[in-house]
Design an enzyme around this catalytic site. Structure first.
Site, PDB file in Angstrom:
ATOM      1  N   ARG A 116     -82.489  65.551  33.231  1.00 56.78           N
ATOM      2  CA  ARG A 116     -81.242  66.298  33.258  1.00 56.78           C
ATOM      3  C   ARG A 116     -81.119  66.982  34.616  1.00 56.78           C
ATOM      4  NH1 ARG A 116     -80.962  71.593  32.046  1.00 56.78           N
ATOM      5  NH2 ARG A 116     -82.683  71.594  30.555  1.00 56.78           N
ATOM      6  N   HIS A 173     -78.539  72.833  31.070  1.00 58.98           N
ATOM      7  CA  HIS A 173     -78.455  72.365  29.683  1.00 58.98           C
ATOM      8  C   HIS A 173     -76.999  72.424  29.215  1.00 58.98           C
ATOM      9  CE1 HIS A 173     -79.559  71.664  25.526  1.00 58.98           C
ATOM     10  NE2 HIS A 173     -78.888  72.736  25.176  1.00 58.98           N
ATOM     11  N   TYR A 175     -86.267  78.373  35.265  1.00 53.43           N
ATOM     12  CA  TYR A 175     -87.431  77.799  34.592  1.00 53.43           C
ATOM     13  C   TYR A 175     -87.930  76.492  35.198  1.00 53.43           C
ATOM     14  CZ  TYR A 175     -83.645  75.220  32.190  1.00 53.43           C
ATOM     15  OH  TYR A 175     -82.533  74.465  31.905  1.00 53.43           O
TER      16      TYR A 175
END
Length: 404
Positions: free
Chosen positions: A298, A302, A311
């Protein structure tokens, strides 16, 4: 993510145990730079450099793919990416409440989407914009969900594409039940006339920790349902890496339920097309279910409410950019003189036009009538619901600007 060598142990008990701890920065970079991306079992037919890789098992499933077909796959991915980027921008401009980016996963979705027949049913999560495209659903039809004006602007029975499912993993149970129905109704087995059916269910790596997914695995397995479980492992379940989801590669989980699992390079549209054709063929002949793990990444957040810089490392993203699914097909087309500048210019112009039409549609979307919320609650007219609808419409009409 860690190196595949650190966590891929096909036979339990061999080698050191897999770790569920958070990977260090060094391990993340080492894994990304590993020469065997995704492990030795990864099915890849097109390298990141656009080189064709022979595969004795799966080449026959794309033997009929012509130069024109490959150009078509490239066009699909370009248009889907452009629609995704435009929708992302529209959300930032306040036109959509939220958007779920597809960036980086185009090959996985176009590959399986083009492998499906019209009669095959798809059960998406909320990121399958590419599969929707292959099922004949326009980007405009997707916008209502993210603007909050409808629950899906398409006929799921006609398109064979179920409405988006927001609850993580819930669509797996729906897909298992639907595929069981296909078996009970005799729509699998003999495919000599090309009418046998199958179902594909889409979910991410994070969903594999949901109980609904495992229940779907059990039901599909014991009933030999013609169901392809298509897991897009994009390495991050929101902010959690795959290492915190599983001690084994996700495709190996299928073995515990008694059906095959396979890992494919999800950034390789040819490999995904071939593996998906194989899996669907198996299911249509009554040899399902099958789990496909599309090993991809990805590239964006998200959702538009997420900040991935909190993160994951920028080095990780930059390394995966070298494995871009669109670029490897473009290089392949150029290297083998399968497309010229005119073709790429045409696709770019087409994507520009589509983006302009999508923007115009979004800016001019009308507010839905208040009575719409009462539609499709029941399959047949219901007098109590109709009374509530009429009462509410009359109530709203009493305000300035209210509607009848």
């Amino acid at each position: 993510m860690s190196s595949p060598d650190e966590w891929t142990h096909p036979v339990p008990g061999e080698g050191p145990p897999a770790t569920a701890a958070a990977p260090t920065a060094e391990r993340v970079i080492a894994g990304l730079r590993a020469t065997s991306e995704g492990g030795e079992d990864l099915v890849q037919l097109l390298t990141p450099e656009g080189e064709r890789v022979p595969n004795e098992r799966f080449d026959r499933y794309i033997a009929d793919v012509t130069d024109e077909d490959i150009r078509g796959l490239y066009r699909d991915m370009v248009l889907v990416r452009r629609a995704d980027r435009e929708s992302n921008a529209l959300q930032r401009q306040g036109q959509l409440g939220i958007w779920v980016p597809l960036l980086g996963q185009e090959a996985a979705q176009i590959g399986v989407g083009r492998a499906m027949r019209h009669t095959d049913m798809a059960f998406p999560s909320y990121r399958e914009h590419g599969v929707a495209w292959c099922k004949g659903i326009t980007p405009q039809q997707l916008l209502g969900i993210f603007r909050g004006t409808d629950n899906g602007g398409w006929d799921s029975a006609a398109t064979r594409f179920h409405p988006y499912t927001i609850v993580i993993g819930n669509q797996v149970l729906n897909a298992a039940g639907y595929a069981m129905g296909q078996r009970f109704e005799g729509k699998v087995g003999d495919d000599s006339d090309g009418t046998a059916e199958a179902t594909v269910c889409f979910f991410g790596d994070g969903a594999t920790s949901q109980g609904d997914v495992h229940e779907g695995f059990v039901w599909a397995s014991v009933y030999d349902a013609p169901l392809v479980f298509f897991c897009q492992n994009n390495q991050w379940a929101i902010s959690e890496p795959t290492e915190r989801q599983s001690r084994l590669p996700l495709y190996q989980r299928a073995r515990g339920y008694g059906f095959p699992g396979i890992r494919v390079d999800g950034n390789d549209v040819l490999a995904t097309l071939a593996v998906s054709r194989w899996a669907l063929d198996e299911c249509r002949h009554g040899n399902g279910p099958i789990l496909i793990e599309a090993f991809t990444y990805r590239m964006d957040a998200h959702t538009t409410t997420d900040d991935p810089t909190r993160y994951r490392l920028s080095d990780e993203v930059e390394t995966w950019k070298l494995k871009d699914p669109l670029e490897r097909v473009r290089v392949h087309l150029i290297r083998h003189e399968m497309a010229d500048d005119a073709f790429f210019e045409q696709v770019q112009a087409e994507s520009d036009q589509m983006a302009a039409e999508l923007r115009d549609y979004c800016f001019n979307m009308p507010d839905p009538p208040v009575r719409q919320m009462f539609d499709n609650v029941y399959s047949e007219p219901h007098p109590y619901l109709e009374a509530q609808r009429d009462e509410y419409v009359d109530y709203v009409a009493g305000f300035a600007g209210g509607e009848h």
